[in-house]
Write an enzyme that holds these catalytic residues in place. Structure first.
Site, PDB file in Angstrom:
ATOM      1  N   ILE A 128       0.840  -1.191   0.000  1.00 13.25           N
ATOM      2  CA  ILE A 128       0.000   0.000   0.000  1.00 13.25           C
ATOM      3  C   ILE A 128       0.880   1.248   0.000  1.00 13.25           C
ATOM      4  O   ILE A 128       1.983   1.237   0.546  1.00 13.25           O
ATOM      5  CB  ILE A 128      -0.974  -0.023   1.206  1.00 13.25           C
ATOM      6  N   CYS A 129       0.365   2.290  -0.653  1.00 12.57           N
ATOM      7  CA  CYS A 129       1.010   3.602  -0.665  1.00 12.57           C
ATOM      8  C   CYS A 129       2.364   3.536  -1.375  1.00 12.57           C
ATOM      9  O   CYS A 129       2.499   2.935  -2.434  1.00 12.57           O
ATOM     10  CB  CYS A 129       1.114   4.121   0.770  1.00 12.57           C
ATOM     11  N   ALA A 130       3.379   4.115  -0.773  1.00 17.93           N
ATOM     12  CA  ALA A 130       4.703   4.170  -1.397  1.00 17.93           C
ATOM     13  C   ALA A 130       5.377   2.807  -1.466  1.00 17.93           C
ATOM     14  O   ALA A 130       6.281   2.601  -2.281  1.00 17.93           O
ATOM     15  CB  ALA A 130       5.593   5.153  -0.639  1.00 17.93           C
TER      16      ALA A 130
ATOM     17  N   SER B 129      -2.502  -0.761  -3.248  1.00 19.10           N
ATOM     18  CA  SER B 129      -3.485   0.252  -2.872  1.00 19.10           C
ATOM     19  C   SER B 129      -2.806   1.610  -2.736  1.00 19.10           C
ATOM     20  O   SER B 129      -1.578   1.686  -2.673  1.00 19.10           O
ATOM     21  CB  SER B 129      -4.163  -0.168  -1.558  1.00 19.10           C
TER      22      SER B 129
END
Length: 176
Positions: free
Chosen positions: A100-102, A145
């Site tokens: 998720i994210c970075a 995500s």
């Protein structure tokens, strides 16, 4: 099923805690693993007591890995060779890789996203070759995500990957 959630200094708290909570509600065993120590501080100063440290992890005991983002947490995950080796090993066996994210950018840099669609924190979209602007993207064994606000939806898709009937119940219980 049993998953590993590695935590590195500077992890994004929402992306770690929300995911761990949702997975455990679905009766998925989750080992929270510190990559350097048993107590890890998130990017906003929340400290988590991990179940174990990465040196004690046996890859054969797990069905997948979930990588929280956060800066510098994702950079610290990527700089840990044991984490990178786990990701590559799990991917070669078709086990779940969720980021998720970075942290999705880690998967791109180590070659796990070759020929696969993924998403990440929108400001980093140029770091993902086959970026898709959706909250959660699933491509075979890879679930990615976008960030803190998508953590529950992300976690629910991990639940669905392993147990579709638990997905419906947990989603209902969470009022999602």
């Amino acid at each position: 099923m049993r998953l590993i959630v590695p935590l590195a200094e500077g992890f994004e708290e929402i992306e770690a805690v929300a995911v761990i909570d949702v997975l455990r509600r679905a009766n998925i065993k989750v080992d929270v693993v510190g990559i350097e120590d048993e107590i890890v501080s998130g990017r906003n100063g929340v400290k988590i007591l991990c179940d174990k440290i990465i040196a004690d992890v046996k890859p054969e005991d797990y069905d997948g890995i979930v990588l929280p983002g956060g800066n510098p947490g994702y950079k610290n995950l990527e700089s840990n060779q044991q984490v990178v080796n786990l990701i590559k090993s799990f991917n070669s066996k078709g086990k779940l890789i969720a980021a998720i994210c970075a942290s999705s950018t880690i998967l791109e840099r180590i070659g796990v996203l070759e020929g696969k669609k993924a998403t990440c924190y929108p400001a980093l979209r140029d770091k993902i070759k086959n970026f898709v602007d959706e909250k959660v993207v699933i491509d075979r064994n890879i679930i990615t995500s976008q960030g803190p606000g998508t953590a529950i939806e992300f976690a629910l898709e991990i639940v669905r990957f392993f147990n579709p009937s638990a997905y419906e119940q947990v989603k209902k219980d969470l009022l999602v």
